[in-house]
Design a protein around this motif. Sequence first.
Motif, PDB file in Angstrom:
ATOM      1  N   THR A  93      30.896 -69.591   4.809  1.00 38.89           N
ATOM      2  CA  THR A  93      29.967 -70.553   4.229  1.00 38.89           C
ATOM      3  C   THR A  93      29.234 -69.984   3.026  1.00 38.89           C
ATOM      4  OG1 THR A  93      29.657 -71.585   6.401  1.00 38.89           O
ATOM      5  CG2 THR A  93      27.976 -72.018   4.728  1.00 38.89           C
ATOM      6  N   LEU A  94      28.735 -68.763   3.157  1.00 39.45           N
ATOM      7  CA  LEU A  94      28.010 -68.152   2.040  1.00 39.45           C
ATOM      8  C   LEU A  94      28.928 -67.887   0.854  1.00 39.45           C
ATOM      9  CD1 LEU A  94      25.659 -65.634   3.892  1.00 39.45           C
ATOM     10  CD2 LEU A  94      25.058 -67.843   2.867  1.00 39.45           C
ATOM     11  N   SER A  95      30.158 -67.465   1.130  1.00 41.74           N
ATOM     12  CA  SER A  95      31.114 -67.219   0.059  1.00 41.74           C
ATOM     13  C   SER A  95      31.423 -68.499  -0.712  1.00 41.74           C
ATOM     14  CB  SER A  95      32.402 -66.623   0.644  1.00 41.74           C
ATOM     15  OG  SER A  95      33.387 -66.491  -0.346  1.00 41.74           O
ATOM     16  N   ARG A  96      31.688 -69.575   0.022  1.00 39.61           N
ATOM     17  CA  ARG A  96      31.979 -70.847  -0.646  1.00 39.61           C
ATOM     18  C   ARG A  96      30.770 -71.329  -1.440  1.00 39.61           C
ATOM     19  NH1 ARG A  96      35.546 -75.161   0.126  1.00 39.61           N
ATOM     20  NH2 ARG A  96      36.493 -74.118   1.929  1.00 39.61           N
ATOM     21  N   LEU A  97      29.583 -71.215  -0.853  1.00 40.16           N
ATOM     22  CA  LEU A  97      28.366 -71.654  -1.529  1.00 40.16           C
ATOM     23  C   LEU A  97      28.144 -70.885  -2.823  1.00 40.16           C
ATOM     24  CD1 LEU A  97      25.807 -73.399  -1.477  1.00 40.16           C
ATOM     25  CD2 LEU A  97      24.703 -71.589  -0.139  1.00 40.16           C
ATOM     26  N   ALA A  98      28.378 -69.580  -2.786  1.00 41.79           N
ATOM     27  CA  ALA A  98      28.192 -68.766  -3.993  1.00 41.79           C
ATOM     28  C   ALA A  98      29.149 -69.202  -5.094  1.00 41.79           C
ATOM     29  CB  ALA A  98      28.410 -67.288  -3.658  1.00 41.79           C
ATOM     30  N   GLY A  99      30.415 -69.372  -4.745  1.00 49.30           N
ATOM     31  CA  GLY A  99      31.393 -69.732  -5.769  1.00 49.30           C
ATOM     32  C   GLY A  99      31.179 -71.117  -6.341  1.00 49.30           C
ATOM     33  N   ASP A 102      35.758 -69.218  -6.685  1.00 49.69           N
ATOM     34  CA  ASP A 102      35.738 -68.195  -5.637  1.00 49.69           C
ATOM     35  C   ASP A 102      35.221 -66.888  -6.231  1.00 49.69           C
ATOM     36  OD1 ASP A 102      36.165 -66.562  -3.461  1.00 49.69           O
ATOM     37  OD2 ASP A 102      38.146 -67.360  -3.013  1.00 49.69           O
ATOM     38  N   ALA A 103      33.899 -66.737  -6.229  1.00 49.13           N
ATOM     39  CA  ALA A 103      33.278 -65.607  -6.923  1.00 49.13           C
ATOM     40  C   ALA A 103      33.413 -64.292  -6.187  1.00 49.13           C
ATOM     41  CB  ALA A 103      31.790 -65.909  -7.156  1.00 49.13           C
ATOM     42  N   PHE A 111      31.976 -55.023  -1.136  1.00 47.09           N
ATOM     43  CA  PHE A 111      32.832 -56.017  -1.756  1.00 47.09           C
ATOM     44  C   PHE A 111      32.130 -56.876  -2.796  1.00 47.09           C
ATOM     45  CE2 PHE A 111      35.137 -55.147   2.247  1.00 47.09           C
ATOM     46  CZ  PHE A 111      36.353 -54.781   1.695  1.00 47.09           C
ATOM     47  N   GLU A 112      30.890 -56.562  -3.151  1.00 52.32           N
ATOM     48  CA  GLU A 112      30.264 -57.261  -4.274  1.00 52.32           C
ATOM     49  C   GLU A 112      30.901 -56.871  -5.599  1.00 52.32           C
ATOM     50  OE1 GLU A 112      27.793 -53.434  -4.291  1.00 52.32           O
ATOM     51  OE2 GLU A 112      28.773 -54.694  -2.803  1.00 52.32           O
ATOM     52  N   LEU A 113      31.798 -55.886  -5.558  1.00 50.41           N
ATOM     53  CA  LEU A 113      32.450 -55.374  -6.760  1.00 50.41           C
ATOM     54  C   LEU A 113      33.138 -56.478  -7.556  1.00 50.41           C
ATOM     55  CD1 LEU A 113      33.586 -53.044  -8.498  1.00 50.41           C
ATOM     56  CD2 LEU A 113      35.440 -52.856  -6.843  1.00 50.41           C
ATOM     57  N   ALA A 114      33.855 -57.381  -6.893  1.00 53.23           N
ATOM     58  CA  ALA A 114      34.571 -58.440  -7.610  1.00 53.23           C
ATOM     59  C   ALA A 114      33.600 -59.342  -8.362  1.00 53.23           C
ATOM     60  CB  ALA A 114      35.417 -59.258  -6.640  1.00 53.23           C
ATOM     61  N   LEU A 115      32.469 -59.679  -7.733  1.00 49.92           N
ATOM     62  CA  LEU A 115      31.466 -60.505  -8.391  1.00 49.92           C
ATOM     63  C   LEU A 115      30.875 -59.764  -9.583  1.00 49.92           C
ATOM     64  CD1 LEU A 115      29.723 -63.004  -8.607  1.00 49.92           C
ATOM     65  CD2 LEU A 115      28.235 -62.066  -6.812  1.00 49.92           C
ATOM     66  N   GLU A 116      30.600 -58.476  -9.419  1.00 50.58           N
ATOM     67  CA  GLU A 116      30.067 -57.686 -10.540  1.00 50.58           C
ATOM     68  C   GLU A 116      30.988 -57.731 -11.751  1.00 50.58           C
ATOM     69  OE1 GLU A 116      29.737 -53.096 -12.040  1.00 50.58           O
ATOM     70  OE2 GLU A 116      29.718 -53.439  -9.875  1.00 50.58           O
ATOM     71  N   LEU A 117      32.248 -57.377 -11.561  1.00 47.72           N
ATOM     72  CA  LEU A 117      33.177 -57.270 -12.690  1.00 47.72           C
ATOM     73  C   LEU A 117      33.428 -58.626 -13.340  1.00 47.72           C
ATOM     74  CD1 LEU A 117      35.770 -54.712 -11.286  1.00 47.72           C
ATOM     75  CD2 LEU A 117      33.950 -54.288 -12.954  1.00 47.72           C
ATOM     76  N   THR A 118      33.554 -59.671 -12.522  1.00 46.25           N
ATOM     77  CA  THR A 118      33.806 -60.994 -13.094  1.00 46.25           C
ATOM     78  C   THR A 118      32.573 -61.507 -13.827  1.00 46.25           C
ATOM     79  OG1 THR A 118      35.320 -61.393 -11.255  1.00 46.25           O
ATOM     80  CG2 THR A 118      34.721 -63.279 -12.596  1.00 46.25           C
ATOM     81  N   ALA A 119      31.377 -61.250 -13.291  1.00 43.65           N
ATOM     82  CA  ALA A 119      30.152 -61.673 -13.966  1.00 43.65           C
ATOM     83  C   ALA A 119      29.979 -60.950 -15.296  1.00 43.65           C
ATOM     84  CB  ALA A 119      28.951 -61.423 -13.058  1.00 43.65           C
ATOM     85  N   LYS A 120      30.265 -59.660 -15.327  1.00 39.72           N
ATOM     86  CA  LYS A 120      30.165 -58.916 -16.582  1.00 39.72           C
ATOM     87  C   LYS A 120      31.132 -59.467 -17.632  1.00 39.72           C
ATOM     88  CE  LYS A 120      28.652 -54.333 -14.979  1.00 39.72           C
ATOM     89  NZ  LYS A 120      29.115 -52.929 -14.769  1.00 39.72           N
ATOM     90  N   ALA A 121      32.376 -59.705 -17.209  1.00 36.18           N
ATOM     91  CA  ALA A 121      33.367 -60.231 -18.139  1.00 36.18           C
ATOM     92  C   ALA A 121      32.996 -61.638 -18.609  1.00 36.18           C
ATOM     93  CB  ALA A 121      34.741 -60.231 -17.477  1.00 36.18           C
ATOM     94  N   PHE A 122      32.477 -62.449 -17.706  1.00 39.62           N
ATOM     95  CA  PHE A 122      32.031 -63.802 -18.035  1.00 39.62           C
ATOM     96  C   PHE A 122      30.921 -63.775 -19.065  1.00 39.62           C
ATOM     97  CE2 PHE A 122      29.061 -67.299 -16.543  1.00 39.62           C
ATOM     98  CZ  PHE A 122      29.751 -68.337 -17.143  1.00 39.62           C
ATOM     99  N   ARG A 123      29.929 -62.915 -18.855  1.00 37.05           N
ATOM    100  CA  ARG A 123      28.817 -62.793 -19.809  1.00 37.05           C
ATOM    101  C   ARG A 123      29.309 -62.343 -21.182  1.00 37.05           C
ATOM    102  NH1 ARG A 123      23.670 -61.503 -17.713  1.00 37.05           N
ATOM    103  NH2 ARG A 123      23.155 -61.020 -19.884  1.00 37.05           N
ATOM    104  N   ARG A 124      30.417 -61.638 -21.194  1.00 39.44           N
ATOM    105  CA  ARG A 124      30.953 -61.116 -22.444  1.00 39.44           C
ATOM    106  C   ARG A 124      31.866 -62.107 -23.156  1.00 39.44           C
ATOM    107  NH1 ARG A 124      34.568 -55.588 -22.876  1.00 39.44           N
ATOM    108  NH2 ARG A 124      34.615 -55.485 -25.137  1.00 39.44           N
ATOM    109  N   GLY A 125      32.265 -63.161 -22.473  1.00 40.80           N
ATOM    110  CA  GLY A 125      33.163 -64.138 -23.070  1.00 40.80           C
ATOM    111  C   GLY A 125      34.628 -63.788 -22.937  1.00 40.80           C
ATOM    112  N   VAL A 126      34.969 -62.949 -21.970  1.00 36.63           N
ATOM    113  CA  VAL A 126      36.352 -62.538 -21.758  1.00 36.63           C
ATOM    114  C   VAL A 126      37.141 -63.695 -21.147  1.00 36.63           C
ATOM    115  CG1 VAL A 126      37.797 -61.034 -20.317  1.00 36.63           C
ATOM    116  CG2 VAL A 126      35.840 -60.089 -21.552  1.00 36.63           C
ATOM    117  N   PRO A 127      38.376 -63.945 -21.585  1.00 41.18           N
ATOM    118  CA  PRO A 127      39.199 -64.998 -20.955  1.00 41.18           C
ATOM    119  C   PRO A 127      39.488 -64.671 -19.488  1.00 41.18           C
ATOM    120  CG  PRO A 127      40.092 -64.393 -23.110  1.00 41.18           C
ATOM    121  CD  PRO A 127      39.041 -63.371 -22.785  1.00 41.18           C
ATOM    122  N   ILE A 128      39.160 -65.610 -18.612  1.00 41.24           N
ATOM    123  CA  ILE A 128      39.323 -65.460 -17.164  1.00 41.24           C
ATOM    124  C   ILE A 128      40.026 -66.708 -16.645  1.00 41.24           C
ATOM    125  CG2 ILE A 128      38.111 -65.228 -14.947  1.00 41.24           C
ATOM    126  CD1 ILE A 128      35.769 -63.965 -16.540  1.00 41.24           C
TER     127      ILE A 128
END
Length: 261
Positions: A157-163, A176-177, A200-217
């Motif tokens: 539930t928390l995972s779905r809510l976050a994403g 799916d963050a 496992f917060e690692l995936a959220l960290e890396l994707t958030a950093k790339a998102f803030r940078r404008g990297v294609p995801i």
Amino acid sequence: MARETAESRRASIARRPSTWVRVDKPLALIVPVYNEGENFPRLLAEVERDVPRPFTLLVVYDFDEDTTVPVATAAAEPRPWLRLARNRHGRGVVGAIRTGFDEVGEGPALVVMADLSDDLRIVPRMMELYNEGHRIVCPSRYMKGGSQEGGPWLKRTLSRLAGVSLRLLARFPTHDATNNFRLYDAALVREMGIESTGGFELALELTAKAFRRGVPIAETPTTWRDRTAGESRFRLMKWLPRYLYWYGYALSPRRAPRGAR
């Protein structure tokens, strides 16, 4: 002072333009393990069946007595693309994944859990998206066509809510963050750095950093399956504050992402 340095470094990363020349390297699979001796033969069978060649597979373990080590060592003898490395960054999944990125060099790197939860049949589609120029490809349980089989109710539930909330509030490029089954450009990961210390917060960290940078995801649907053997090392309440930190980071003001899909 360390916090100020980390914050200023992240701000600097977020301001940099997204430039990328794709390196023609084979896919590298990074598999952190913890006593997965029972699951590893089945994982290996799925890799050989579903992952297009060429590829390499790196098993990263914390301690020599891990039940995965003798099984993987025996399997590596006739398979030159399979090797093992000991975690050099402190015990736990974050240290294992950091060690994996140290080892694989440049090119596409796919983080795969050894508990058989990840659907490797979508790897060809993930590689297509990577080759189109997306530097992170996110399998998603919560987009159309995705699903989840089993797992604790609160965690699901928390995972779905976050994403879903990040998607709605910040146009985050995946539903799916928090799924750690993720394809990265290894050079991008080393450039941005890994700050996670919990798990496992690692995936959220890396994707958030790339998102803030404008990297294609990009994202693509997947089915996640709960483990049937072995013990999970996921510690929700212990790691929740770190998830919340990176959740807030993803919501912060940013440049509009380019090429998100």
